[in-house]
Design an enzyme around this catalytic site. Structure first.
Site, PDB file in Angstrom:
ATOM      1  CE  LYS A 184      -1.764   2.849   2.896  1.00 27.51           C
ATOM      2  NZ  LYS A 184      -1.763   4.139   2.175  1.00 27.51           N
ATOM      3  CD  GLU A 258      13.078   3.471   7.817  1.00 25.16           C
ATOM      4  OE1 GLU A 258      13.082   4.390   8.674  1.00 25.16           O
ATOM      5  OE2 GLU A 258      12.988   3.654   6.597  1.00 25.16           O
ATOM      6  CB  CYS A 292      13.158   8.288   8.234  1.00 19.32           C
ATOM      7  SG  CYS A 292      13.912   7.235   6.998  1.00 19.32           S
ATOM      8  CD  GLU A 389      10.869  11.986  11.683  1.00 22.84           C
ATOM      9  OE1 GLU A 389       9.760  11.487  11.940  1.00 22.84           O
ATOM     10  OE2 GLU A 389      11.742  11.395  11.025  1.00 22.84           O
TER      11      GLU A 389
HETATM   12  P1  NDP Z   1       2.095   7.730   8.495  1.00 27.01           P
HETATM   13  O1  NDP Z   1       2.865   6.839   9.390  1.00 27.01           O
HETATM   14  O2  NDP Z   1       0.696   8.060   8.845  1.00 27.01           O
HETATM   15  O3  NDP Z   1       2.068   7.114   7.012  1.00 27.01           O
HETATM   16  C1  NDP Z   1       2.877   6.053   6.539  1.00 27.01           C
HETATM   17  C2  NDP Z   1       2.020   5.032   5.787  1.00 27.01           C
HETATM   18  O4  NDP Z   1       1.150   4.348   6.696  1.00 27.01           O
HETATM   19  C3  NDP Z   1       1.097   5.653   4.741  1.00 27.01           C
HETATM   20  O5  NDP Z   1       0.966   4.755   3.665  1.00 27.01           O
HETATM   21  C4  NDP Z   1      -0.199   5.776   5.521  1.00 27.01           C
HETATM   22  O6  NDP Z   1      -1.307   5.883   4.687  1.00 27.01           O
HETATM   23  C5  NDP Z   1      -0.216   4.480   6.294  1.00 27.01           C
HETATM   24  N1  NDP Z   1      -1.050   4.473   7.476  1.00 27.01           N
HETATM   25  C6  NDP Z   1      -1.581   5.525   8.161  1.00 27.01           C
HETATM   26  N2  NDP Z   1      -2.280   5.093   9.230  1.00 27.01           N
HETATM   27  C7  NDP Z   1      -2.184   3.738   9.243  1.00 27.01           C
HETATM   28  C8  NDP Z   1      -2.663   2.707  10.107  1.00 27.01           C
HETATM   29  N3  NDP Z   1      -3.381   2.992  11.199  1.00 27.01           N
HETATM   30  N4  NDP Z   1      -2.367   1.421   9.830  1.00 27.01           N
HETATM   31  C9  NDP Z   1      -1.616   1.115   8.759  1.00 27.01           C
HETATM   32  N5  NDP Z   1      -1.133   2.036   7.884  1.00 27.01           N
HETATM   33  C10 NDP Z   1      -1.398   3.338   8.131  1.00 27.01           C
HETATM   34  O7  NDP Z   1       2.932   9.036   8.276  1.00 27.01           O
HETATM   35  P2  NDP Z   1       2.361  10.476   7.812  1.00 27.01           P
HETATM   36  O8  NDP Z   1       2.285  10.479   6.372  1.00 27.01           O
HETATM   37  O9  NDP Z   1       1.110  10.838   8.568  1.00 27.01           O
HETATM   38  O10 NDP Z   1       3.494  11.425   8.317  1.00 27.01           O
HETATM   39  C11 NDP Z   1       3.485  11.853   9.682  1.00 27.01           C
HETATM   40  C12 NDP Z   1       4.874  12.005  10.198  1.00 27.01           C
HETATM   41  O11 NDP Z   1       5.543  10.754  10.169  1.00 27.01           O
HETATM   42  C13 NDP Z   1       5.758  12.898   9.369  1.00 27.01           C
HETATM   43  O12 NDP Z   1       5.574  14.215   9.690  1.00 27.01           O
HETATM   44  C14 NDP Z   1       7.110  12.379   9.720  1.00 27.01           C
HETATM   45  O13 NDP Z   1       7.540  12.970  10.909  1.00 27.01           O
HETATM   46  C15 NDP Z   1       6.903  10.907   9.936  1.00 27.01           C
HETATM   47  N6  NDP Z   1       7.256  10.093   8.763  1.00 27.01           N
HETATM   48  C16 NDP Z   1       8.357   9.316   8.822  1.00 27.01           C
HETATM   49  C17 NDP Z   1       8.715   8.569   7.725  1.00 27.01           C
HETATM   50  C18 NDP Z   1       9.910   7.711   7.728  1.00 27.01           C
HETATM   51  O14 NDP Z   1      10.426   7.393   6.670  1.00 27.01           O
HETATM   52  N7  NDP Z   1      10.386   7.269   8.859  1.00 27.01           N
HETATM   53  C19 NDP Z   1       7.985   8.616   6.476  1.00 27.01           C
HETATM   54  C20 NDP Z   1       6.788   9.412   6.529  1.00 27.01           C
HETATM   55  C21 NDP Z   1       6.461  10.119   7.640  1.00 27.01           C
HETATM   56  P3  NDP Z   1      -1.769   7.360   4.199  1.00 27.01           P
HETATM   57  O15 NDP Z   1      -0.633   8.031   3.555  1.00 27.01           O
HETATM   58  O16 NDP Z   1      -2.800   7.042   3.224  1.00 27.01           O
HETATM   59  O17 NDP Z   1      -2.269   8.051   5.423  1.00 27.01           O
END
Ligand code: NDP
Length: 485
Positions: A184, A258, A292, A389
């Site tokens: 996904k 991760e 990240c 972060e």
């Molecule tokens: P999320 O953790 O919400 O998103 C990551 C993925 O998980 C997306 O595909 C999201 O879908 C999906 N997702 C969201 N909620 C659920 C759930 N309950 N169960 C399973 N999958 C889920 O990150 P955000 O995009 O909201 O970003 C928020 C913060 O996270 C950022 O500001 C940053 O600080 C951090 N982040 C860290 C990352 C990393 O690489 N370590 C990458 C991205 C964000 P959808 O996009 O459709 O909501």
């Protein structure tokens, strides 16, 4: 410092064949959602709607998992590794052949500069498929047991910061080890994964081996909680990672996470300073800091702090912010309004808590989501900008006097994903690397990635490794990979 005026050099978007709407990729075909909906994906640099994308509901997740199970049991699992390898090589080669198209699409949907999608995201995605193709027929020699077996069906949820690259990080090792996948992509960046689905068709990958279901968090939640999967691999926020861990606890499913980071980039007074300035800029402004492992906390030895900050400011004045498709652009758009709000809020907290904020003079485009490169000095460890972060182009500068103080400050975080050390002394690099609590420590460089090098974190940055031999272990039965669940 004078900034040269460059003529615009936009990459043509004509190479991309955007469809008005996209279905879900299940069992080798694009299909309409059964119980899902549709949503729009936009270009964050212009807010132009790019396409309509399907949102998978629970029945769609069921279909995708069932297709992956059939494919795993009947085709992909029994297939000899040397045959699986041929498919992975083919995918890697097509990624290279269609790299320009993929780079432009990634930049349109994500907002990152074309220079980065062209030179980093897409080549590394292809490299991951090449690397893992090489392992597919050599698993018995990887030191992971004489006959390593796949786990089965893997549910994979990825974020928006490196959409295609994260898909490659997840899919390539899973496929090389004989697993099938339901992936996904993030809601705001589904398009390169859908183009990858077309590439998988072009490579004649057997139906059901990879299924790509688009949607928002609800789709991800339905996937990770599905009874029919054997493992979850997640990259995203620490908050959602914790939720997933709670859901999987006691189910016997394997899990790798991760998550976020707040990396320290430590510069000693004997460091090659011009090189360090480039590394610091790459560490925090690459991909607008939405990384990240970004070097978001700069720890500078006090004796050189003033000179280094001045040099850094001079360098930031030369960065070009604007049209991500322009080949001269250094800083592109922030991926979404939601992310921009988060960056603004945290930057405002930095000022409110007493840090000094500085940005070079730069005008922001009227439409789209933009944030200027920003530097905070007079930062102390208790401030939010030193702890949380930000996931944006914002650097917090702290100082230290001794190596011990640097280590203490660097490790003073709930995260543990990456760190950087800048010094001329090899012994100091080794000393620091052994004491920094981070999964990756870069020395006199930053943000370097290679498929053969395992990547992953400690503490709230997650567990499990991606890449290298360690990354294979996370997708095989009975191996002592660093994932635990
Ligand atoms: P999320 O953790 O919400 O998103 C990551 C993925 O998980 C997306 O595909 C999201 O879908 C999906 N997702 C969201 N909620 C659920 C759930 N309950 N169960 C399973 N999958 C889920 O990150 P955000 O995009 O909201 O970003 C928020 C913060 O996270 C950022 O500001 C940053 O600080 C951090 N982040 C860290 C990352 C990393 O690489 N370590 C990458 C991205 C964000 P959808 O996009 O459709 O909501």
């Amino acid at each position: 410092m004078a900034r040269f005026t460059y003529a615009p050099a936009p990459e043509s978007r004509a190479v991309v064949d955007l469809k008005p709407s996209y279905g879900l990729f299940i069992d080798g075909e694009f299909v309409d959602p059964v119980d899902g909906d549709h949503f729009k994906t936009e270009n964050p640099s212009s807010q132009e709607v790019l396409a309509e994308v399907s949102s998978a509901g629970p029945a769609d997740v069921d279909r995708a998992v069932a297709a992956a199970r059939r494919a795993q049991e009947q085709v992909w699992g029994p297939m000899p590794g040397k045959e699986r390898a041929k498919y992975l090589f083919r995918v890697a080669r097509i990624l290279q052949e269609r790299s320009r198209e993929l780079a432009v699409l990634e930049t349109l949907d994500n907002g990152k500069p074309i220079r980065e999608s062209r030179d980093v995201d897409i080549p590394l995605a292809a490299a991951h498929f090449f690397y893992h193709a090489g392992w597919a027929d050599k698993l018995a020699y990887a030191g992971l047991g004489p006959d390593p077996r796949p786990l089965g069906v893997v549910g994979q949820v990825i974020p928006w910061n490196f959409p295609l690259l994260m898909a490659a990080w997840k899919l390539a090792p899973a496929l090389a080890t004989g697993n099938t996948c339901v992936l996904k992509p993030a809601e705001t960046t589904p398009l390169s994964a859908l183009l990858l689905a077309e590439i998988l068709q072009q490579a004649e990958l057997p139906p059901g081996v990879v299924n790509i279901i688009t949607g928002a968090g609800g789709t991800g939640a339905a996937l990770v909680a599905h009874a029919g999967i054997d493992k979850v691999a997640f990259t995203g926020s620490t908050e959602v990672g914790k939720q997933i861990q709670r859901i999987l606890a006691g189910t016997g499913k394997r899990l790798t996470l991760e998550l976020g980071g707040k990396a320290a980039n430590v510069v000693f007074d004997d460091a090659p300073l011009s090189q360090a300035v480039e590394g610091i800029v790459n560490g925090i402004f690459f991909n607008q800091g939405q990384v990240c492992c970004a070097g978001s906390r700069l720890l500078v030895q006090e004796s050189i702090a003033e000179g280094l900050v001045d040099a850094l400011k001079r360098r930031l004045e030369t960065l070009r912010l604007g049209d991500p498709l322009d080949k001269n652009t250094d800083i592109g758009a922030i991926n979404s309004m939601q992310q921009l709000d988060k960056i603004r809020q945290l930057a405002a907290s930095g000022e409110a808590e007493g840090a000094q904020r500085w940005s070079p003079a730069c005008s922001l485009p009227e439409r789209g989501y933009w944030f200027p490169p920003t530097l905070f000095t007079d930062v102390v460890p208790a401030q939010r900008i030193a702890r949380e972060e930000i996931f944006g182009p914002v650097l917090s500068v702290l100082t230290f006097r001794t190596p011990d103080e640097a280590i203490e400050k660097a490790n003073n975080t709930t995260y543990g994903l990456s760190a950087g050390v800048w010094t001329e002394k090899g012994s100091r690099i080794l000393h620091m690397a052994s004491r920094l609590r981070a999964g990756v420590v870069w020395a006199n460089t930053f943000n370097r990635f290679d498929p053969s090098s395992p990547f992953g974190g400690y503490r709230e940055s997650g567990f499990g490794r991606e890449g290298g031999r360690h990354g294979l272990a996370a997708y095989l039965k009975g191996t002592f990979g660093s994932d635990r669940a």
